[in-house]
Every structure is written in structure tokens, then in C-alpha cells.
Design an enzyme around this catalytic site. Structure first.
Site, PDB file in Angstrom:
ATOM      1  N   PHE A  36       0.686  -1.272  -0.046  1.00 16.82           N
ATOM      2  CA  PHE A  36       0.032   0.020   0.189  1.00 16.82           C
ATOM      3  C   PHE A  36       0.698   1.131   0.064  1.00 16.82           C
ATOM      4  O   PHE A  36       1.752   1.606   0.802  1.00 16.82           O
ATOM      5  CB  PHE A  36      -0.963  -0.014   1.183  1.00 16.82           C
ATOM      6  CG  PHE A  36      -1.783   1.066   1.312  1.00 16.82           C
ATOM      7  CD1 PHE A  36      -2.170   2.105   0.325  1.00 16.82           C
ATOM      8  CD2 PHE A  36      -2.190   1.246   2.515  1.00 16.82           C
ATOM      9  CE1 PHE A  36      -3.147   2.938   0.660  1.00 16.82           C
ATOM     10  CE2 PHE A  36      -3.278   2.542   2.859  1.00 16.82           C
ATOM     11  CZ  PHE A  36      -3.284   3.523   1.786  1.00 16.82           C
ATOM     12  N   CYS A  37       0.623   1.882  -1.004  1.00 11.81           N
ATOM     13  CA  CYS A  37       1.270   3.360  -1.095  1.00 11.81           C
ATOM     14  C   CYS A  37       2.508   3.259  -1.030  1.00 11.81           C
ATOM     15  O   CYS A  37       3.279   2.531  -1.854  1.00 11.81           O
ATOM     16  CB  CYS A  37       0.872   4.392   0.096  1.00 11.81           C
ATOM     17  SG  CYS A  37       1.467   5.968   0.086  1.00 11.81           S
ATOM     18  N   VAL A  38       3.486   3.755  -0.154  1.00 12.58           N
ATOM     19  CA  VAL A  38       5.249   3.557  -0.218  1.00 12.58           C
ATOM     20  C   VAL A  38       5.459   2.019   0.121  1.00 12.58           C
ATOM     21  O   VAL A  38       6.292   1.650  -0.587  1.00 12.58           O
ATOM     22  CB  VAL A  38       5.708   4.429   0.913  1.00 12.58           C
ATOM     23  CG1 VAL A  38       7.145   4.189   0.913  1.00 12.58           C
ATOM     24  CG2 VAL A  38       5.264   5.733   0.577  1.00 12.58           C
ATOM     25  N   GLY A  71       3.988  -0.207  -1.378  1.00 13.32           N
ATOM     26  CA  GLY A  71       3.820  -0.767  -2.572  1.00 13.32           C
ATOM     27  C   GLY A  71       4.919  -0.510  -3.423  1.00 13.32           C
ATOM     28  O   GLY A  71       5.563  -1.524  -4.057  1.00 13.32           O
TER      29      GLY A  71
END
Length: 576
Positions: free
Chosen positions: A309-311, A313
């Protein structure tokens, strides 16, 4: 307040808070000067005015004359979507006095008109696109800071509240301000209403591994049989993981467990003195690379599912690149939620990360040091300053209103600090130089990285109104990493688009199987579906199922035994 260090930190905080408008104006001036070539190397042909002078006077004076003509004739000037109209969702002027009182109506309309003129003035700048975006961003910071609603003497609600409470509201506001001076940040939520492990991050589980950077939480199965291939979740390292486990009925982790997935999650540790030297490679090695091997060992499998998720990812994508370079086939599928791999278009946050800013960080903390969580939080707050900064300055300091109890705001205020070397590598190689997408442009964990070599089935989720990861940028990942990608677009923003439990029957999402075109072409052909994207993801995951097995009776195994109950110690450590 006699502690010198406390006095120093309080003074610094107060100065930074009260001078936001001045700083925004300075940044705007510097950006304007840079656009004109006044600083550093002059523009070709020498400094020149970057705005088209022709028509500017008419453009400015026309609405001004209309405004004053309507004021003296007691007829309202253009409002709503006109020059003096507030944008949709602008709550600063919701008090009736802003439109019913001639004095406050004058303040409101003159401010909005001048704001619109300044914004239009910037939009006409004859500069490159990045300079124009920077000018626009800094101008908006100045505009937001100088709103009459941000000053006690020109806010009718503040004055009315002070009269009604016989100045008790002002006294309460001063107490709130003093408390925040001691904290060094703005309090936006009732922090006594929540506790991690009590009413946040409550899905049952056990910490079965830890090192200096992460704890691994294995969640207790809620079904008699579970998927044989386990799921490793990699949350962003700049936030606490419990955004994905906010509470009963509002938890992605809880949902995944209920669908029969074996869920193991990384809980990142906020940077402390002993971890201030950790690098980007350390985050890959001590984080997902180690976690993948632990999960494989516990579940007795060769390959696992992974979700970032987000960073988180971005980190997971780099880990997939490392595994591919090493010839190690350890991933069955990969899910990337609101993640960027191509940083060509990063939205407004990318405007704050330029060569001078990164060079300064490298000089100060690049070889060791800590980037405090409250600095990261303030940076993200400037992207929506009216909602995330000035609203709370007015309510808390001027009206003495106690903060509300809101789980998302509590999570957003529970920051995480980062080691300087890790942050500097990330900022330079992503936002500044955009190297991750280029085959061979980076060396990570001792190997040359080519993300296209990571041939793993890929599920991509983006959020349509995301101001941190523009959805069009997330869409580009489909051609850079993975195989047989599925792209889904959720309604709402960076957080609300992801955290959308199906039982609430809220929002919607878009799907379309053909990813051969560009992002806008995909959206035009996509079908909007009501509700949450979570069942779509679960169905996609089940397509790659290797079957089910009996749920494990106890967490871990002989090598990785229970350390403590979830949520563990690391997530409870405060950086702010």
C-alpha cells in the site's frame, strides 16, 4: 515551561505557525524569481517578466468594478461560480454573517476576488509547466493563510462565540495553543478517545518475528480452512499499519482473514537513534525480503501472495525486482494499492521535492539522522491546508472547540519517523530522478534492477480523487511491472478509496479488462460498479488459489514462535 529545551521547541513551533503566511509569500516570491531567471543563471536573453502584461489590467479591474458597483447599489455582485464565489466544499464561509452582514460580505468577496485574481495571474505565467505548478502551489499557500476566517478580528463566528461564552472560548483556545506548543504540532483529534490495541488494531493476532526494523503479525484464522498460499501485507513505512485495521467492521485485515486468507502483516518501527543509519537496501532486506522468507517457512510453501500500500507498494515493487534479478521465484501474485512506480507525475507533493530540498536533506541526514514524523505530516497537510491546518487553528485556538473523536484523524496524527539515509535515497531516486522505472538505472541490494523482469500476476488499485498518488500515475504501473495486470479505480481519495468495507455499501469503483490504451481511454470505457472493490480483489486472489488447508492451530512454528499479542510494541511507539 521552565525547561529551556521545551521553551526552545515551543518558540520554534509558535514562530512556524504564526509565520506560515510570511513563509508562503517568501516561497512564492522565490518561485517567481526563479521563473524570471533572477536567481542563479539568468534566463536566456536576460531576466524578463514571465507574465503577459496585455489584458492583465482589464482582467483585474473588470470584476473589481462590478463588485463595488453592486456593493454601493446594494445589489450582490457575481457569486457562486463567479469571481467572488467560494469553491464547492469550502467551509470557511458557511456562517450566515459572511453573506448577510455587509461588512463580512465585503471581506469575503474582496478576499475571494483577490484570490481568484492572484490565481489567474499565476496561470498566465509564461514559464515551463513545473514552474507554473510551483507558482500555483505557493500562491495557494499564501491565499489560504491570508483568509479573513483565519484571524479572530475578522471571523464573525469567533467573535460571536467569545461574546456568548464571556471570553471562555478564548481562554480555552489559549490552553489548547499552549498544549500544542508543548507537543510541537496541531492537535486535530481527541487523542484520549483511541488506543492502539483497545479500539484500534484489534483484529486478533500474534507477533511471531521481529528485528530492529519490523515486527511480523500473524492473524488468527476465523475460518476452519484457509488458503494454502499465505498473504503478506506491506503497509507504508511512513504511517502506522493500522489504517488497514482501524476497528471491527472497518478493517481490511479483518475482511481478508474472514475470506479465508492466511494474513501476515509487517509493522514498521519508527526511526530511533539506533536505526538512524538504515538505508533503502536495509528496508528491503530487513523488511519484505526477510518477511517473505519467514512467511514461506511458517506456511511451509515456496511462494506467497504479497500486497503493498502506497510507499509499501513501491518497496514491494523493488523487492520483486530484487527477487527477479536473483532468479528467485517466491511470489504467486502482487497487489499494489495506490502505488507509484513511475514518478513522472506525482501531483503537488512532487513540487516540494526538488534538487535543493533533496541536497539539503542529504547534507544534513543523508549519512545518519532522522526525518521526524511531524515534518512529514506537516508536508502532507500543506496539500490541503484549509482542511488539515487552518480549520483546526480556528476551531481549537480561536474558538476553544475540543477536538473530535475520529479514528482516521487519530491515525493520521500518529506519525512515523524515517532514517535519513533511507529517505534521501527514496526521494532522489523516485520523486527527483524517477529512476525506478528505468531498467538498470538503480542498484538495490547489490543487483541491477529491472522491474519488467518481475513477471508476477498483478492487481492494481488507484483512487480517482487521490492527491498523493494520481490515479493516472498508478495506472502506468501496468506496463512497468508484473504480468496479466488487472486495474481497478476506486472512488474518493487516497485513504477513503482504499478503506471501504463492503458492509457499508458506500462509494463505487470502475473496472475494464482492456489495459492497452492510456488512462483516460480506459476510464471512458470502464464500467462503474456500486460498493466496495474488496470483493473484486478477493475474487481475483481466488483465481490464483493453490487450494485450502486446515487452519493452523497455533501461530508460527518451531523456528518462529509467539513473541507477544498483536498489535505488538512497534506500532505503539510514538514519534510525535
Amino acid at each position: 515551561m521552565d525547561n529551556p529545551s521545551l521553551q526552545g521547541s515551543s518558540s520554534a513551533y509558535l514562530e512556524s505557525l504564526m509565520r506560515v503566511g510570511e513563509q508562503a509569500a517568501k516561497q512564492f516570491d522565490e518561485a517567481l524569481a526563479a521563473a524570471m531567471g533572477i536567481e542563479g543563471k539568468p534566463s536566456e536573453g536576460g531576466p524578463r517578466w514571465p507574465f503577459s502584461v496585455a489584458g492583465l489590467q482589464d482582467h483585474y479591474w473588470s470584476p473589481v468594478l462590478e463588485f463595488w458597483r453592486g456593493f454601493f447599489n446594494d445589489k450582490p455582485a457575481a457569486d457562486g461560480n463567479g469571481a467572488a464565489g467560494a469553491s464547492r466544499g469550502d467551509r470557511r464561509f458557511k456562517d450566515d454573517a459572511w453573506s448577510h452582514s455587509p461588512y463580512y460580505d465585503l471581506l469575503r468577496k474582496s478576499y475571494l476576488s483577490s484570490s481568484r485574481q492572484l490565481a489567474d495571474f499565476v496561470d498566465q505565467a509564461q514559464v515551463d509547466d513545473r514552474s507554473r505548478l510551483q507558482l500555483r502551489f505557493y500562491a495557494r499557500q499564501f491565499i489560504d493563510a491570508m483568509s479573513p476566517s483565519n484571524f479572530p478580528a475578522t471571523n464573525p463566528d469567533v467573535i460571536r462565540t467569545a461574546i456568548r461564552t464571556r471570553s471562555a472560548s478564548l481562554a480555552s483556545g489559549m490552553r489548547n495553543l499552549i498544549e500544542d506548543l508543548q507537543k510541537g504540532r496541531i492537535t486535530r483529534v481527541d487523542e484520549t478517545a483511541f488506543e492502539v490495541g483497545r479500539n484500534l488494531a484489534v483484529t486478533p493476532g500474534t507477533v511471531i518475528f521481529e528485528n530492529e526494523l519490523i515486527q511480523l503479525i500473524q492473524y488468527t484464522p476465523q475460518t476452519g480452512e484457509v488458503e494454502k498460499t499465505p498473504l503478506l501485507i506491506v503497509p507504508p513505512c511512513i504511517n502506522k499499519y493500522y489504517l488497514l485495521d482501524l476497528g471491527a467492521g472497518n478493517s481490511f485485515v479483518e475482511y481478508a482473514v474472514a475470506q479465508g486468507h492466511q494474513v501476515i502483516l509487517i509493522s514498521w518501527r519508527s526511526a530511533v537513534a539506533e536505526t538512524q543509519y538504515l538505508t533503502w537496501d536495509d528496508y528491503l532486506t530487513l523488511g519484505p525480503l526477510k518477511a517473505i522468507d519467514v512467511v514461506r517457512d511458517i506456511a511451509n510453501v515456496d511462494k506467497i501472495h504479497a500486497l503493498g500500500f502506497c510507499v509499501g507498494g513501491t518497496i514491494l515493487s523493488c523487492v520483486a525486482g530484487v527477487l527477479a534479478a536473483r532468479g528467485e521465484d517466491k511470489l504467486t501474485t502482487m497487489t499494489l494499492l495506490t502505488t507509484m512506480v513511475d514518478f513522472a507525475d506525482t501531483g503537488e507533493i512532487g513540487l516540494l521535492i526538488d534538487q535543493p530540498a533533496v541536497a539539503l536533506r542529504e547534507a544534513t541526514i543523508g549519512n545518519g539522522g532522522i526525518l521526524p514524523g511531524k515534518e512529514l505530516a506537516f508536508t502532507f497537510g500543506t496539500l490541503r491546508a484549509n482542511d488539515l491546518i487552518w480549520r483546526y487553528v480556528v476551531d481549537s485556538y480561536m474558538k476553544g472547540v475540543p477536538p473530535e473523536a475520529f479514528d482516521l484523524l487519530y491515525w493520521d496524527s500518529d506519525g512515523v519517523s524515517l532514517p535519513g539515509p533511507m529517505y534521501c535515497w527514496y526521494a532522489r531516486n523516485t520523486y527527483l530522478e524517477n529512476k525506478l522505472k528505468e531498467p538498470g538505472a538503480t542498484t538495490q541490494c547489490g543487483v541491477s534492477i529491472d522491474l519488467s523482469k518481475a513477471k508476477v500476476p498483478l492487481y492494481l488499485l488507484a483512487s480517482r480523487e487521490d492527491h498523493i498518488v494520481p490515479w493516472q500515475s498508478a495506472y502506468l504501473s501496468k506496463g512497468l511491472i508484473g504480468a496479466d495486470p488487472r486495474f481497478v479505480l476506486a472512488a474518493s481519495g487516497h485513504v477513503a478509496g482504499v478503506i471501504n468495507p463492503p458492509a457499508r455499501k458506500k462509494r463505487s469503483y470502475w473496472t475494464h479488462d482492456d489495459l492497452s490504451g492510456d488512462a483516460m481511454g480506459w476510464l471512458q470505457a470502464a464500467e462503474e460498479r456500486p460498493g466496495s472493490w474488496w470483493p473484486d480483489w478477493d475474487a481475483w486472489m481466488k483465481r490464483y488459489s493453490s487450494g485450502t488447508v486446515a487452519a493452523p492451530v497455533r501461530p508460527g512454528n518451531e523456528r518462529y514462535q509467539a513473541i507477544e499479542d498483536a498489535p505488538g510494541r512497534y506500532v505503539k511507539q510514538k514519534s510525535n
